[in-house]
Design a protein around this motif. Structure first.
Motif, PDB file in Angstrom:
ATOM      1  N   GLU A  82       0.808  -1.221   0.000  1.00 18.88           N
ATOM      2  CA  GLU A  82       0.000   0.000   0.000  1.00 18.88           C
ATOM      3  C   GLU A  82       0.843   1.273   0.000  1.00 18.88           C
ATOM      4  O   GLU A  82       0.524   2.230  -0.701  1.00 18.88           O
ATOM      5  CB  GLU A  82      -0.942  -0.011   1.210  1.00 18.88           C
ATOM      6  N   LYS A  83       1.932   1.305   0.756  1.00 19.85           N
ATOM      7  CA  LYS A  83       2.732   2.537   0.851  1.00 19.85           C
ATOM      8  C   LYS A  83       3.439   2.883  -0.455  1.00 19.85           C
ATOM      9  O   LYS A  83       3.929   3.996  -0.607  1.00 19.85           O
ATOM     10  CB  LYS A  83       3.737   2.461   2.000  1.00 19.85           C
ATOM     11  N   PHE A  84       3.459   1.955  -1.424  1.00 21.29           N
ATOM     12  CA  PHE A  84       4.113   2.224  -2.704  1.00 21.29           C
ATOM     13  C   PHE A  84       3.125   2.334  -3.865  1.00 21.29           C
ATOM     14  O   PHE A  84       3.525   2.502  -5.017  1.00 21.29           O
ATOM     15  CB  PHE A  84       5.147   1.142  -3.017  1.00 21.29           C
ATOM     16  N   VAL A  85       1.822   2.221  -3.579  1.00 16.02           N
ATOM     17  CA  VAL A  85       0.795   2.289  -4.619  1.00 16.02           C
ATOM     18  C   VAL A  85       0.649   3.729  -5.118  1.00 16.02           C
ATOM     19  O   VAL A  85       0.900   4.690  -4.400  1.00 16.02           O
ATOM     20  CB  VAL A  85      -0.550   1.760  -4.052  1.00 16.02           C
ATOM     21  N   ASN A  86       0.241   3.860  -6.371  1.00 17.85           N
ATOM     22  CA  ASN A  86      -0.001   5.155  -7.034  1.00 17.85           C
ATOM     23  C   ASN A  86       1.267   5.975  -7.221  1.00 17.85           C
ATOM     24  O   ASN A  86       1.216   7.205  -7.262  1.00 17.85           O
ATOM     25  CB  ASN A  86      -1.064   5.985  -6.289  1.00 17.85           C
ATOM     26  N   ARG A  87       2.384   5.294  -7.379  1.00 19.62           N
ATOM     27  CA  ARG A  87       3.653   5.966  -7.669  1.00 19.62           C
ATOM     28  C   ARG A  87       4.238   5.523  -9.014  1.00 19.62           C
ATOM     29  O   ARG A  87       5.342   5.896  -9.347  1.00 19.62           O
ATOM     30  CB  ARG A  87       4.674   5.677  -6.562  1.00 19.62           C
ATOM     31  N   GLY A  88       3.496   4.684  -9.725  1.00 20.99           N
ATOM     32  CA  GLY A  88       3.948   4.221 -11.032  1.00 20.99           C
ATOM     33  C   GLY A  88       4.824   2.987 -10.994  1.00 20.99           C
ATOM     34  O   GLY A  88       5.286   2.521 -12.030  1.00 20.99           O
ATOM     35  N   TYR A  89       5.041   2.413  -9.813  1.00 19.79           N
ATOM     36  CA  TYR A  89       5.915   1.246  -9.708  1.00 19.79           C
ATOM     37  C   TYR A  89       5.331   0.011 -10.382  1.00 19.79           C
ATOM     38  O   TYR A  89       6.033  -0.713 -11.080  1.00 19.79           O
ATOM     39  CB  TYR A  89       6.226   0.920  -8.249  1.00 19.79           C
ATOM     40  N   GLY A  90       4.047  -0.240 -10.175  1.00 14.88           N
ATOM     41  CA  GLY A  90       3.413  -1.392 -10.803  1.00 14.88           C
ATOM     42  C   GLY A  90       3.425  -1.279 -12.314  1.00 14.88           C
ATOM     43  O   GLY A  90       3.746  -2.235 -13.022  1.00 14.88           O
ATOM     44  N   THR A  91       3.122  -0.089 -12.809  1.00 15.75           N
ATOM     45  CA  THR A  91       3.146   0.161 -14.251  1.00 15.75           C
ATOM     46  C   THR A  91       4.546  -0.060 -14.807  1.00 15.75           C
ATOM     47  O   THR A  91       4.733  -0.735 -15.820  1.00 15.75           O
ATOM     48  CB  THR A  91       2.667   1.598 -14.552  1.00 15.75           C
ATOM     49  N   SER A  92       5.540   0.482 -14.136  1.00 13.25           N
ATOM     50  CA  SER A  92       6.932   0.327 -14.588  1.00 13.25           C
ATOM     51  C   SER A  92       7.363  -1.131 -14.566  1.00 13.25           C
ATOM     52  O   SER A  92       8.019  -1.611 -15.497  1.00 13.25           O
ATOM     53  CB  SER A  92       7.877   1.160 -13.720  1.00 13.25           C
ATOM     54  N   ALA A  93       7.003  -1.847 -13.506  1.00 11.54           N
ATOM     55  CA  ALA A  93       7.369  -3.262 -13.409  1.00 11.54           C
ATOM     56  C   ALA A  93       6.717  -4.067 -14.532  1.00 11.54           C
ATOM     57  O   ALA A  93       7.359  -4.924 -15.153  1.00 11.54           O
ATOM     58  CB  ALA A  93       6.972  -3.816 -12.050  1.00 11.54           C
ATOM     59  N   LEU A  94       5.439  -3.787 -14.813  1.00  2.00           N
ATOM     60  CA  LEU A  94       4.758  -4.487 -15.903  1.00  2.00           C
ATOM     61  C   LEU A  94       5.406  -4.186 -17.246  1.00  2.00           C
ATOM     62  O   LEU A  94       5.582  -5.083 -18.069  1.00  2.00           O
ATOM     63  CB  LEU A  94       3.279  -4.113 -15.933  1.00  2.00           C
ATOM     64  N   ARG A  95       5.750  -2.945 -17.470  1.00  2.00           N
ATOM     65  CA  ARG A  95       6.409  -2.591 -18.734  1.00  2.00           C
ATOM     66  C   ARG A  95       7.748  -3.307 -18.887  1.00  2.00           C
ATOM     67  O   ARG A  95       8.093  -3.761 -19.986  1.00  2.00           O
ATOM     68  CB  ARG A  95       6.562  -1.078 -18.836  1.00  2.00           C
ATOM     69  N   LEU A  96       8.492  -3.420 -17.795  1.00  2.00           N
ATOM     70  CA  LEU A  96       9.752  -4.169 -17.847  1.00  2.00           C
ATOM     71  C   LEU A  96       9.507  -5.631 -18.181  1.00  2.00           C
ATOM     72  O   LEU A  96      10.212  -6.222 -19.004  1.00  2.00           O
ATOM     73  CB  LEU A  96      10.486  -4.080 -16.504  1.00  2.00           C
ATOM     74  N   LEU A  97       8.517  -6.215 -17.532  1.00  2.00           N
ATOM     75  CA  LEU A  97       8.184  -7.613 -17.796  1.00  2.00           C
ATOM     76  C   LEU A  97       7.786  -7.807 -19.260  1.00  2.00           C
ATOM     77  O   LEU A  97       8.224  -8.755 -19.913  1.00  2.00           O
ATOM     78  CB  LEU A  97       7.054  -8.068 -16.872  1.00  2.00           C
ATOM     79  N   ILE A  98       6.973  -6.907 -19.777  1.00  2.00           N
ATOM     80  CA  ILE A  98       6.539  -6.993 -21.174  1.00  2.00           C
ATOM     81  C   ILE A  98       7.737  -6.882 -22.112  1.00  2.00           C
ATOM     82  O   ILE A  98       7.870  -7.662 -23.059  1.00  2.00           O
ATOM     83  CB  ILE A  98       5.479  -5.913 -21.484  1.00  2.00           C
ATOM     84  N   GLU A  99       8.625  -5.931 -21.851  1.00  2.00           N
ATOM     85  CA  GLU A  99       9.842  -5.781 -22.670  1.00  2.00           C
ATOM     86  C   GLU A  99      10.688  -7.049 -22.642  1.00  2.00           C
ATOM     87  O   GLU A  99      11.173  -7.502 -23.686  1.00  2.00           O
ATOM     88  CB  GLU A  99      10.686  -4.615 -22.159  1.00  2.00           C
ATOM     89  N   GLU A 100      10.891  -7.602 -21.453  1.00  2.00           N
ATOM     90  CA  GLU A 100      11.687  -8.828 -21.327  1.00  2.00           C
ATOM     91  C   GLU A 100      11.055  -9.969 -22.106  1.00  2.00           C
ATOM     92  O   GLU A 100      11.741 -10.692 -22.823  1.00  2.00           O
ATOM     93  CB  GLU A 100      11.800  -9.252 -19.861  1.00  2.00           C
ATOM     94  N   ALA A 101       9.745 -10.159 -21.933  1.00  2.00           N
ATOM     95  CA  ALA A 101       9.052 -11.264 -22.598  1.00  2.00           C
ATOM     96  C   ALA A 101       9.102 -11.102 -24.114  1.00  2.00           C
ATOM     97  O   ALA A 101       9.395 -12.057 -24.841  1.00  2.00           O
ATOM     98  CB  ALA A 101       7.606 -11.348 -22.111  1.00  2.00           C
ATOM     99  N   ALA A 102       8.833  -9.893 -24.596  1.00  2.00           N
ATOM    100  CA  ALA A 102       8.859  -9.644 -26.038  1.00  2.00           C
ATOM    101  C   ALA A 102      10.278  -9.804 -26.587  1.00  2.00           C
ATOM    102  O   ALA A 102      10.477 -10.395 -27.648  1.00  2.00           O
ATOM    103  CB  ALA A 102       8.321  -8.248 -26.339  1.00  2.00           C
ATOM    104  N   GLY A 103      11.251  -9.293 -25.857  1.00  2.00           N
ATOM    105  CA  GLY A 103      12.643  -9.360 -26.308  1.00  2.00           C
ATOM    106  C   GLY A 103      13.243 -10.751 -26.266  1.00  2.00           C
ATOM    107  O   GLY A 103      14.210 -11.043 -26.965  1.00  2.00           O
ATOM    108  N   SER A 104      12.668 -11.627 -25.458  1.00  2.00           N
ATOM    109  CA  SER A 104      13.224 -12.981 -25.328  1.00  2.00           C
ATOM    110  C   SER A 104      12.982 -13.827 -26.564  1.00  2.00           C
ATOM    111  O   SER A 104      13.704 -14.778 -26.824  1.00  2.00           O
ATOM    112  CB  SER A 104      12.610 -13.688 -24.116  1.00  2.00           C
ATOM    113  N   GLY A 105      11.928 -13.500 -27.314  1.00  2.00           N
ATOM    114  CA  GLY A 105      11.558 -14.319 -28.464  1.00  2.00           C
ATOM    115  C   GLY A 105      10.898 -15.630 -28.070  1.00  2.00           C
ATOM    116  O   GLY A 105      10.581 -16.447 -28.924  1.00  2.00           O
TER     117      GLY A 105
END
Length: 153
Positions: A82-105
Motif C-alpha cells: 500500500e505505501k508504494f501504490v499510485n507511484r507508477g511502480y506497478g506500471t513500470s514493473a509491468l512494462r519491464l516484464l513486457i519488454e523482457e518477454a517480447a525481447g526474449s523471443g
C-alpha cells in the motif's frame, strides 16, 4: 527512479516475505504462499519469482509461470504494498516484464487474472495494454496481451 526486476535470492528473500497488502484485502496471495508455490512447481515449468526495486528500495514482488513448451507467459502474482501504490511502480514493473518477454523471443502472449473488484489492478493492467479475454478462470477475470511488437506506452 529506476525500476528493476531482480531474482528473489538469499539477499532479499526475507524482505520479500515481509511485503504485504492490507490485512483486510484478499486480492493477492501472501508472498510466503507464492514462494512456496514457486518451489512446489519448480519442475513443471519455468516459475520465476522476482523482487521489484525502485533504485535500491525493495517495493514489490511479481512471479511468472511458463508451462514447458508454451509460448504464453502467465503473470501469476503482482504485489505492491500500500505505501508504494499510485507511484507508477506497478506500471513500470509491468512494462519491464513486457519488454523482457517480447525481447526474449520465447513468448507470443502474456496472460494474467485478477479478482473482480480489484479496480486498481484492472486499471494498471489496461493502462499497459492488457485486455479482458472474456474468460473467467477460478472466479478471476482473465486478461491478455499479444506480444506482436506492440508498444506498452
Amino acid at each position: 527512479m529506476t525500476v528493476q526486476l531482480r531474482a528473489v535470492d538469499h539477499d532479499n528473500f526475507y524482505q520479500v516475505l515481509e511485503l504485504k497488502r492490507p490485512e483486510d484485502e484478499a486480492f493477492v496471495a501472501p508472498n510466503v504462499l507464492s514462494l512456496a508455490e514457486a518451489w512446489l512447481y519448480r519442475d513443471t515449468g519455468r516459475v520465476d519469482p522476482r523482487a521489484i526495486y525502485a533504485d535500491r528500495d525493495l517495493i514489490g514482488f511479481l512471479m511468472t509461470y511458463a508451462k514447458e513448451g508454451s509460448r504464453v507467459l502467465d503473470l501469476w502474482r503482482l504485489l505492491i504494498p500500500e505505501k508504494f501504490v499510485n507511484r507508477g511502480y506497478g506500471t513500470s514493473a509491468l512494462r519491464l516484464l513486457i519488454e523482457e518477454a517480447a525481447g526474449s523471443g520465447s513468448y507470443d502472449r502474456i496472460r494474467l487474472s485478477y479478482l473482480p473488484g480489484n479496480d486498481l489492478a484492472e486499471h494498471v493492467y489496461q493502462k499497459v495494454g492488457f485486455r479482458a479475454t472474456g474468460e473467467i478462470e477460478d472466479g478471476e477475470v482473465v486478461m491478455a496481451m499479444e506480444l506482436d511488437g506492440r508498444s506498452t506506452d
